[in-house]
Write a protein that holds these residues in place. Sequence first.
Motif, PDB file in Angstrom:
ATOM      1  N   TRP A  45       0.819  -1.209   0.000  1.00 28.52           N
ATOM      2  CA  TRP A  45       0.000   0.000   0.000  1.00 28.52           C
ATOM      3  C   TRP A  45       0.857   1.265   0.000  1.00 28.52           C
ATOM      4  CZ3 TRP A  45      -4.515  -0.697  -1.789  1.00 28.52           C
ATOM      5  CH2 TRP A  45      -5.227  -1.863  -1.504  1.00 28.52           C
ATOM      6  N   GLU A  46       2.001   1.204   0.651  1.00 26.35           N
ATOM      7  CA  GLU A  46       2.898   2.356   0.683  1.00 26.35           C
ATOM      8  C   GLU A  46       3.503   2.606  -0.701  1.00 26.35           C
ATOM      9  OE1 GLU A  46       1.692   1.531   4.481  1.00 26.35           O
ATOM     10  OE2 GLU A  46       2.669   0.083   3.144  1.00 26.35           O
ATOM     11  N   ILE A  47       3.908   1.523  -1.391  1.00 25.42           N
ATOM     12  CA  ILE A  47       4.446   1.677  -2.748  1.00 25.42           C
ATOM     13  C   ILE A  47       3.376   2.230  -3.679  1.00 25.42           C
ATOM     14  CG2 ILE A  47       5.296   0.431  -4.771  1.00 25.42           C
ATOM     15  CD1 ILE A  47       6.630  -1.538  -2.820  1.00 25.42           C
ATOM     16  N   ARG A  48       2.185   1.641  -3.602  1.00 20.90           N
ATOM     17  CA  ARG A  48       1.122   2.075  -4.513  1.00 20.90           C
ATOM     18  C   ARG A  48       0.758   3.549  -4.283  1.00 20.90           C
ATOM     19  NH1 ARG A  48      -4.178  -1.232  -6.547  1.00 20.90           N
ATOM     20  NH2 ARG A  48      -5.356   0.566  -7.299  1.00 20.90           N
ATOM     21  N   SER A  49       0.723   3.962  -3.036  1.00 20.02           N
ATOM     22  CA  SER A  49       0.382   5.359  -2.771  1.00 20.02           C
ATOM     23  C   SER A  49       1.435   6.292  -3.353  1.00 20.02           C
ATOM     24  CB  SER A  49       0.230   5.595  -1.263  1.00 20.02           C
ATOM     25  OG  SER A  49       1.476   5.521  -0.599  1.00 20.02           O
ATOM     26  N   LEU A  50       2.712   5.923  -3.258  1.00 18.71           N
ATOM     27  CA  LEU A  50       3.766   6.770  -3.798  1.00 18.71           C
ATOM     28  C   LEU A  50       3.755   6.791  -5.328  1.00 18.71           C
ATOM     29  CD1 LEU A  50       6.726   6.000  -1.367  1.00 18.71           C
ATOM     30  CD2 LEU A  50       5.319   8.071  -1.476  1.00 18.71           C
ATOM     31  N   LEU A  51       3.348   5.694  -5.960  1.00 20.85           N
ATOM     32  CA  LEU A  51       3.250   5.673  -7.415  1.00 20.85           C
ATOM     33  C   LEU A  51       2.179   6.632  -7.934  1.00 20.85           C
ATOM     34  CD1 LEU A  51       3.631   1.844  -8.091  1.00 20.85           C
ATOM     35  CD2 LEU A  51       5.226   3.627  -8.800  1.00 20.85           C
ATOM     36  N   HIS A  52       1.235   7.001  -7.065  1.00 24.20           N
ATOM     37  CA  HIS A  52       0.179   7.951  -7.432  1.00 24.20           C
ATOM     38  C   HIS A  52       0.409   9.336  -6.831  1.00 24.20           C
ATOM     39  CE1 HIS A  52      -2.782   5.165  -9.317  1.00 24.20           C
ATOM     40  NE2 HIS A  52      -2.123   4.265  -8.615  1.00 24.20           N
ATOM     41  N   ASP A  53       1.509   9.527  -6.124  1.00 20.51           N
ATOM     42  CA  ASP A  53       1.736  10.770  -5.381  1.00 20.51           C
ATOM     43  C   ASP A  53       2.503  11.776  -6.241  1.00 20.51           C
ATOM     44  OD1 ASP A  53       2.515  12.773  -3.519  1.00 20.51           O
ATOM     45  OD2 ASP A  53       2.437  11.303  -1.882  1.00 20.51           O
ATOM     46  N   PRO A  54       1.917  12.949  -6.534  1.00 23.62           N
ATOM     47  CA  PRO A  54       2.622  13.939  -7.363  1.00 23.62           C
ATOM     48  C   PRO A  54       3.853  14.523  -6.685  1.00 23.62           C
ATOM     49  CG  PRO A  54       0.599  14.878  -6.460  1.00 23.62           C
ATOM     50  CD  PRO A  54       0.574  13.419  -6.130  1.00 23.62           C
ATOM     51  N   ILE A 304       7.385  13.808   2.883  1.00 24.81           N
ATOM     52  CA  ILE A 304       6.262  12.882   2.752  1.00 24.81           C
ATOM     53  C   ILE A 304       6.279  11.936   3.944  1.00 24.81           C
ATOM     54  CG2 ILE A 304       5.140  11.137   1.323  1.00 24.81           C
ATOM     55  CD1 ILE A 304       6.546  12.271  -1.089  1.00 24.81           C
ATOM     56  N   ASP A 305       5.126  11.813   4.602  1.00 23.06           N
ATOM     57  CA  ASP A 305       4.969  10.884   5.721  1.00 23.06           C
ATOM     58  C   ASP A 305       4.426   9.564   5.173  1.00 23.06           C
ATOM     59  OD1 ASP A 305       4.309   9.431   7.963  1.00 23.06           O
ATOM     60  OD2 ASP A 305       3.395  11.116   9.028  1.00 23.06           O
ATOM     61  N   THR A 309       7.090   7.297   8.831  1.00 19.77           N
ATOM     62  CA  THR A 309       8.447   7.764   8.553  1.00 19.77           C
ATOM     63  C   THR A 309       8.381   8.980   7.634  1.00 19.77           C
ATOM     64  OG1 THR A 309       9.440   5.568   8.778  1.00 19.77           O
ATOM     65  CG2 THR A 309      10.673   7.188   7.486  1.00 19.77           C
ATOM     66  N   ILE A 310       9.078  10.041   7.988  1.00 20.96           N
ATOM     67  CA  ILE A 310       9.138  11.225   7.148  1.00 20.96           C
ATOM     68  C   ILE A 310      10.286  11.060   6.151  1.00 20.96           C
ATOM     69  CG2 ILE A 310       9.459  13.728   7.053  1.00 20.96           C
ATOM     70  CD1 ILE A 310       6.864  12.911   8.357  1.00 20.96           C
TER      71      ILE A 310
END
Length: 410
Positions: A45-54, A304-305, A309-310
Motif C-alpha cells: 500500500w505504501e508503494i502504490r500510494s507513492l506511485l500515485h503521489d505527485p 512525505i509521511d 516515517t518522514i
Amino acid sequence: MTSVALLHRITDFANRPDPYPLYAELRRTPVVRDEAGPYLVSTYWEIRSLLHDPRISSDARNLTAEAARATGQDQDPDLPPNFLRLDPPEHDRLRRLAMAPFGPPDTPRRVYDMHGELTDVVAGLIDGCRGKEQIDLVDDISYPFPVTVICRLLGVPREDEKFHEWADTIAAGPDPVVTDEEREAKLDSVRRARRELAGYLAGLIEERRRSPRDDMLSAMAAGHGADGRMSPVEAVTTSALLLVAGHETTVNLITNGMLTLLRNPDVLQRLRAESDLAAPLVEELLRFEPPVQMLPQRTTLADIDIAGTIIPKGASVYLMLASGSRDPQRFTDADRFIPDRADNQHLGFGHGLHACFGAPLARLEAQLALTALVRRLDAPRLVEDPPPYRPNAVLRGPRHLPIAIGGIKG
C-alpha cells in the motif's frame, strides 16, 4: 541488520536466483533509510500510494548528482531524458504522442489485430527447434519473439543486429549497487550505447520523414493532433525507449513464466488443457516473478509521511515493486503461485501515470508464448535449477534457460 547490509544482499548477484526471503526481511519495516542515502519502500500500500503521489518525481533532472551516477541516470547534454524519466506536463504530452500510433484512443485495435501475426511468429520459432533434444528458451524463443515484434511495430529492420548490444547495455544501466570502478565503466558504456543507438534511430526516423510507412517511427516523424509533433530529439529518445523497453521486460516475463511452470508441473498441465487460464496466469506471474523488481530512481519534491516515517524533500527513493507484490498484508498466500488468483492488482507494471506503456502487448506476447510452449514442447524439463541469471537486479531474469525436450509436437 542494517538496511545498507540488506540492500547490498538484495542486489548481490549471489542472491539473484531468490531475492524473496530478503524482501520479506525488508518488509518488517515498511520504510527504511539506507546508510548510503536512499529510502527503501517495500510494502504494497505504501508503494502504490507513492506511485500515485505527485510529490514523487520521476524526472532524472531532480536526482542528486550522486544518485544519478549510482543509477545510471546522469545527464547527457546531447540526449535529454525520455518520457519515462519526466514529470507532467512534459511526460503527458510525449506519452500521448507515443500512444497515438500504438493504442487507444487513436489506434484502439493495434495490439488486438496483431494476434494472428504474433501466433505465427511464436509458431515459427518453436518449429525452428525441431530435431533438438535441448533448447535454450532465452536464445531460441523468449528473446527473438519480442525483439521481432517491437522491430515490426517500430519499423526497425529485424535483421539489423547492431541495436541488440546497445539495448542490452542500456537495459543494464539501472543496476543500483556496484563498486566505484565498475560504476564508472558501466556509465561510460551506457552513455556510448545511448549515443550510438540515438544516431542509428535518427537515421531511420529521417528516412521515414521522407518516405513514410505504416510503422511507429513514421508516425512519430510525422506527428499529428492537438499535441503537435515530437521534435527530432524527442522522437529519437522515445523510439529508443520503446525499442529497449519493448523487448527487455517481455524476455524476462516469458522466461520467468516458463521457469515457474516447469517448477509447478500441475499448473503447466492445467495451462495445456485450459486456454482460458493464460490471462490470469500471466497476471499471477507478474505478481509472483515480476520482470521489473524495483524502481530505484524516484525523488521527493516535498516532505512525505509514509507509514510513520518522514521522507524529506530531495531524498532518493527506491520503490521495491517485487516486495510489494509479495506483501502478505495485501495478498493471501503471497509466496504461493496461484494461477487463477482473484483480485490480483499486482505492481508488475507499476501504477499511476507511469504505468507500463506496453503492458497490453507484453500481456498478449506472454499469453501466446507460454500457451504455445506448453502445448508443443514434448516432456519439457529443467536442465539446471536455478538457471544462470542476468547480472541486473532491477530487470531480473535468467540469462539462459536450458530445457530438455522429447521433441516438438504439431
